[in-house]
Design a protein around this motif. Structure first.
Motif, PDB file in Angstrom:
ATOM      1  N   GLY A 264     -67.169  32.172 -38.073  1.00 50.75           N
ATOM      2  CA  GLY A 264     -68.887  33.055 -38.127  1.00 50.75           C
ATOM      3  C   GLY A 264     -69.071  32.285 -39.578  1.00 50.75           C
ATOM      4  N   VAL A 265     -70.488  32.535 -39.636  1.00 53.80           N
ATOM      5  CA  VAL A 265     -71.444  32.011 -40.551  1.00 53.80           C
ATOM      6  C   VAL A 265     -72.379  32.977 -41.355  1.00 53.80           C
ATOM      7  CG1 VAL A 265     -72.938  30.392 -41.979  1.00 53.80           C
ATOM      8  CG2 VAL A 265     -71.131  29.595 -39.899  1.00 53.80           C
ATOM      9  N   ASN A 266     -72.090  33.630 -42.461  1.00 53.91           N
ATOM     10  CA  ASN A 266     -73.044  34.363 -42.982  1.00 53.91           C
ATOM     11  C   ASN A 266     -74.546  33.850 -43.276  1.00 53.91           C
ATOM     12  OD1 ASN A 266     -71.096  36.597 -43.222  1.00 53.91           O
ATOM     13  ND2 ASN A 266     -70.349  35.563 -44.902  1.00 53.91           N
ATOM     14  N   THR A 267     -75.516  34.632 -43.437  1.00 55.45           N
ATOM     15  CA  THR A 267     -76.825  34.101 -43.413  1.00 55.45           C
ATOM     16  C   THR A 267     -76.997  33.215 -44.892  1.00 55.45           C
ATOM     17  OG1 THR A 267     -77.363  36.293 -44.817  1.00 55.45           O
ATOM     18  CG2 THR A 267     -77.926  36.108 -42.438  1.00 55.45           C
ATOM     19  N   ASP A 268     -76.118  33.484 -45.934  1.00 59.45           N
ATOM     20  CA  ASP A 268     -75.920  32.555 -47.192  1.00 59.45           C
ATOM     21  C   ASP A 268     -75.506  31.300 -47.040  1.00 59.45           C
ATOM     22  OD1 ASP A 268     -73.253  33.167 -47.117  1.00 59.45           O
ATOM     23  OD2 ASP A 268     -73.692  34.349 -49.173  1.00 59.45           O
ATOM     24  N   GLY A 269     -74.890  31.183 -45.630  1.00 53.50           N
ATOM     25  CA  GLY A 269     -74.149  29.757 -45.328  1.00 53.50           C
ATOM     26  C   GLY A 269     -72.795  29.702 -45.742  1.00 53.50           C
ATOM     27  N   SER A 270     -72.192  30.759 -46.216  1.00 49.52           N
ATOM     28  CA  SER A 270     -70.713  31.034 -46.452  1.00 49.52           C
ATOM     29  C   SER A 270     -70.122  31.392 -45.175  1.00 49.52           C
ATOM     30  CB  SER A 270     -70.653  32.180 -47.606  1.00 49.52           C
ATOM     31  OG  SER A 270     -70.783  33.403 -47.143  1.00 49.52           O
ATOM     32  N   PHE A 271     -68.615  30.687 -44.963  1.00 53.24           N
ATOM     33  CA  PHE A 271     -68.063  31.121 -43.712  1.00 53.24           C
ATOM     34  C   PHE A 271     -67.411  32.610 -43.839  1.00 53.24           C
ATOM     35  CE2 PHE A 271     -66.398  26.535 -42.438  1.00 53.24           C
ATOM     36  CZ  PHE A 271     -67.833  26.152 -42.395  1.00 53.24           C
ATOM     37  N   ALA A 272     -67.675  33.287 -42.647  1.00 56.04           N
ATOM     38  CA  ALA A 272     -67.460  34.804 -42.757  1.00 56.04           C
ATOM     39  C   ALA A 272     -66.099  34.923 -42.662  1.00 56.04           C
ATOM     40  CB  ALA A 272     -68.304  35.287 -41.580  1.00 56.04           C
ATOM     41  N   ASN A 273     -65.109  33.999 -42.080  1.00 57.55           N
ATOM     42  CA  ASN A 273     -63.699  34.462 -41.905  1.00 57.55           C
ATOM     43  C   ASN A 273     -62.688  33.491 -42.816  1.00 57.55           C
ATOM     44  OD1 ASN A 273     -65.372  34.007 -38.652  1.00 57.55           O
ATOM     45  ND2 ASN A 273     -64.710  36.312 -39.608  1.00 57.55           N
ATOM     46  N   SER A 274     -61.531  34.026 -42.839  1.00 58.91           N
ATOM     47  CA  SER A 274     -60.587  33.076 -43.389  1.00 58.91           C
ATOM     48  C   SER A 274     -59.729  32.444 -42.320  1.00 58.91           C
ATOM     49  CB  SER A 274     -59.733  33.950 -44.433  1.00 58.91           C
ATOM     50  OG  SER A 274     -58.959  35.089 -43.603  1.00 58.91           O
ATOM     51  N   PHE A 275     -60.480  32.549 -41.286  1.00 56.54           N
ATOM     52  CA  PHE A 275     -59.495  31.734 -39.955  1.00 56.54           C
ATOM     53  C   PHE A 275     -60.523  31.439 -38.963  1.00 56.54           C
ATOM     54  CE2 PHE A 275     -60.044  36.541 -39.801  1.00 56.54           C
ATOM     55  CZ  PHE A 275     -60.800  36.413 -38.417  1.00 56.54           C
ATOM     56  N   VAL A 276     -60.128  30.356 -38.153  1.00 51.94           N
ATOM     57  CA  VAL A 276     -60.947  29.942 -37.065  1.00 51.94           C
ATOM     58  C   VAL A 276     -60.642  30.726 -35.751  1.00 51.94           C
ATOM     59  CG1 VAL A 276     -61.511  27.968 -38.113  1.00 51.94           C
ATOM     60  CG2 VAL A 276     -59.528  27.803 -36.687  1.00 51.94           C
ATOM     61  N   LEU A 277     -61.441  30.730 -34.793  1.00 55.82           N
ATOM     62  CA  LEU A 277     -61.053  31.384 -33.603  1.00 55.82           C
ATOM     63  C   LEU A 277     -61.116  30.430 -32.250  1.00 55.82           C
ATOM     64  CD1 LEU A 277     -63.061  33.824 -34.975  1.00 55.82           C
ATOM     65  CD2 LEU A 277     -61.498  34.884 -33.561  1.00 55.82           C
ATOM     66  N   ALA A 278     -60.283  30.754 -31.434  1.00 51.97           N
ATOM     67  CA  ALA A 278     -60.463  30.002 -30.128  1.00 51.97           C
ATOM     68  C   ALA A 278     -60.985  30.938 -29.108  1.00 51.97           C
ATOM     69  CB  ALA A 278     -58.810  29.919 -29.610  1.00 51.97           C
ATOM     70  N   ALA A 279     -61.648  30.504 -27.835  1.00 54.99           N
ATOM     71  CA  ALA A 279     -62.398  31.254 -26.928  1.00 54.99           C
ATOM     72  C   ALA A 279     -61.339  32.271 -26.369  1.00 54.99           C
ATOM     73  CB  ALA A 279     -62.590  30.206 -25.699  1.00 54.99           C
ATOM     74  N   ASP A 280     -60.218  32.446 -26.507  1.00 50.76           N
ATOM     75  CA  ASP A 280     -59.420  33.616 -25.956  1.00 50.76           C
ATOM     76  C   ASP A 280     -59.227  34.493 -27.150  1.00 50.76           C
ATOM     77  OD1 ASP A 280     -57.486  32.279 -27.739  1.00 50.76           O
ATOM     78  OD2 ASP A 280     -56.059  31.635 -26.104  1.00 50.76           O
ATOM     79  N   GLY A 281     -59.802  34.314 -28.207  1.00 47.49           N
ATOM     80  CA  GLY A 281     -59.564  35.529 -29.243  1.00 47.49           C
ATOM     81  C   GLY A 281     -58.599  35.341 -30.346  1.00 47.49           C
ATOM     82  N   ASN A 282     -57.752  34.124 -30.191  1.00 54.40           N
ATOM     83  CA  ASN A 282     -56.687  33.790 -31.064  1.00 54.40           C
ATOM     84  C   ASN A 282     -57.152  33.248 -32.463  1.00 54.40           C
ATOM     85  OD1 ASN A 282     -54.311  34.535 -29.396  1.00 54.40           O
ATOM     86  ND2 ASN A 282     -53.798  32.257 -28.829  1.00 54.40           N
ATOM     87  N   LYS A 283     -56.734  33.799 -33.460  1.00 55.38           N
ATOM     88  CA  LYS A 283     -56.677  33.358 -34.905  1.00 55.38           C
ATOM     89  C   LYS A 283     -56.087  32.254 -35.236  1.00 55.38           C
ATOM     90  CE  LYS A 283     -58.781  38.225 -35.661  1.00 55.38           C
ATOM     91  NZ  LYS A 283     -58.482  39.261 -36.495  1.00 55.38           N
ATOM     92  N   TYR A 284     -56.574  31.369 -36.124  1.00 56.45           N
ATOM     93  CA  TYR A 284     -55.814  30.300 -36.661  1.00 56.45           C
ATOM     94  C   TYR A 284     -56.134  29.833 -38.085  1.00 56.45           C
ATOM     95  CZ  TYR A 284     -54.898  29.083 -31.811  1.00 56.45           C
ATOM     96  OH  TYR A 284     -54.567  29.307 -30.428  1.00 56.45           O
ATOM     97  N   ARG A 285     -55.319  30.329 -38.949  1.00 54.38           N
ATOM     98  CA  ARG A 285     -55.361  29.977 -40.090  1.00 54.38           C
ATOM     99  C   ARG A 285     -55.910  28.512 -40.731  1.00 54.38           C
ATOM    100  NH1 ARG A 285     -50.725  32.185 -44.018  1.00 54.38           N
ATOM    101  NH2 ARG A 285     -51.980  30.988 -45.358  1.00 54.38           N
ATOM    102  N   THR A 286     -55.077  27.487 -40.039  1.00 58.43           N
ATOM    103  CA  THR A 286     -55.234  26.140 -40.069  1.00 58.43           C
ATOM    104  C   THR A 286     -55.736  25.755 -38.951  1.00 58.43           C
ATOM    105  OG1 THR A 286     -52.903  25.661 -39.546  1.00 58.43           O
ATOM    106  CG2 THR A 286     -53.567  26.185 -42.199  1.00 58.43           C
TER     107      THR A 286
END
Length: 380
Positions: A264-286
């Motif tokens: 996710g990206v906030n309106t100020d351009g900062s990334f909204a999450n400390s992880f990335v996501l896959a289409a199945d909802g899994n979260k990945y820190r790296t």
């Protein structure tokens, strides 16, 4: 008028069958996500959610809410995907206009040239044209190479029935010949017309992306998926949600279904999450060797991306919602890769930042409810 009404009702029936089939697929996919993530249907706030969305559709599942509220918090504005596709999108873009806006060969008719990658050769319904739509009556391989020879890399993609980066082809110029990258399709008229059997595709100059977006995967053009909404109150365009997509290492597509990830990206351009996501909802820190939990990322000059997206929305007259794919080139300029007028992807935003329409949700529901009420009264 009688024939018109018959045709309209028949079209509505066919769309209903198609959307119900899609509904069943979505329910199955969402159930798999819920099972995989251990999400149960007894969650707080679901009563308010059902009451809100059942104003415009009887077919509202609590599944969407119970999944996404686990990621972005309890919010009755979280939109059921089926309602967006079956109820809202057909009202915000009448069926009669879809074909034109879904044809990516028409973008240069709608938008300024500097908004887009340079189109070199088009094939529209089997007819070849140059980038300016002048018909090429006699095209052969030497002409095809000649018209593209100023480019180190070129890309071909279908202009109808696109999705998930399917059927995208890349070539790189080696000496005087274009060599395939990651596929075996020859850069020739015969190979292209055989591969794109519908006769609808475009060949474009590859645009070099910015250093900021390239750091996440240099082989794919990493894009911002941006949801725009043109308000029913004042017709002003708004950017309501943004997600950034990055391809997996060595891939040249960035979408999640091709192994990519999003954030996710906030309106100020900062990334909204400390992880990335896959289409199945899994979260990945790296991902791709980058630890998203240990570094703060802010998109440079993100206000330009927001302004650009609003400008695109203003120029697409018949539709109130768009899903834009926007890249930033090496000079920091936003470029539109494509826009989607229907079958938008609410899950990208509702996994990562929040409800699709955000603070505009109530005005959307009020507007749609009024439209549906008027349609019912017309039928009677």
């Amino acid at each position: 008028m009688i024939l018109y009404n018959i045709k309209r009702r028949f079209t509505s029936f066919i769309n209903g069958v198609r959307f119900y089939h899609r509904y069943k697929i979505d329910r199955c996919n969402y159930q798999k996500i819920a099972d995989k993530q251990g999400i149960v249907l007894s969650c707080r706030g679901v009563k308010e959610y059902l009451a809100k969305w059942k104003r415009i559709s009887k077919r509202v599942s609590e599944l969407d809410y119970c999944i996404f509220s686990q990621y972005v918090g309890e919010d009755s504005n979280l939109i059921p995907e089926f309602v967006l596709h079956q109820v809202i999108e057909p009202i915000f873009l009448p069926e009669v206009f879809k074909g034109f806006y879904n044809d990516k060969n028409m973008y240069d008719k709608l938008l300024p040239k500097d908004y887009l990658a340079e189109s070199l050769v088009r094939c529209i319904g089997g007819i070849f044209t140059d980038g300016d739509y002048s018909v090429i009556y006699h095209i052969d391989d030497s002409y095809l190479t000649k018209i593209c020879n100023k480019c180190n890399k070129v890309i071909a993609k279908p202009t109808l029935d696109t999705g998930n980066g399917n059927s995208i082809l890349l070539w790189e110029l080696k000496d005087v010949e274009y060599v395939p990258i990651g596929h075996s399709i020859k850069f020739s008229v015969a190979s292209l017309t055989s591969y794109y059997k519908s006769g609808n595709f475009v060949i474009q100059k590859c645009v070099e992306q910015s250093a900021f977006t390239a750091q996440f995967n240099e082989t794919s053009v990493n894009t911002f998926r941006i949801f725009t909404y043109k308000s029913v109150q004042d017709n002003l365009p708004h950017v309501t949600r943004v997600a950034f997509r990055m391809g997996k290492k060595n891939s040249y597509i960035d979408n999640s279904h091709g192994g990519g990830r999003f954030i996710g990206v906030n309106t100020d351009g900062s990334f909204a999450n400390s992880f990335v996501l896959a289409a199945d909802g899994n979260k990945y820190r790296t991902f791709n060797g980058i630890d998203f939990s240990s570094k703060v990322f802010v998109v440079p000059d993100f206000d330009r991306v927001i302004a650009f997206s609003k400008s695109v929305s203003e120029k697409i007259f018949h539709n109130r919602t768009l899903d834009l794919d926007v890249m930033i080139d090496k000079d920091g300029n936003p470029k539109l890769i494509e826009f989607n007028v229907d079958m938008c992807s609410p899950w990208l935003y509702q996994f990562s930042t929040g409800s699709v329409f955000g603070k505009y949700t109530d005005e959307v529901i009020d507007y749609i409810e009024n439209k549906l009420t008027n349609e019912d009264s017309t039928k009677n």
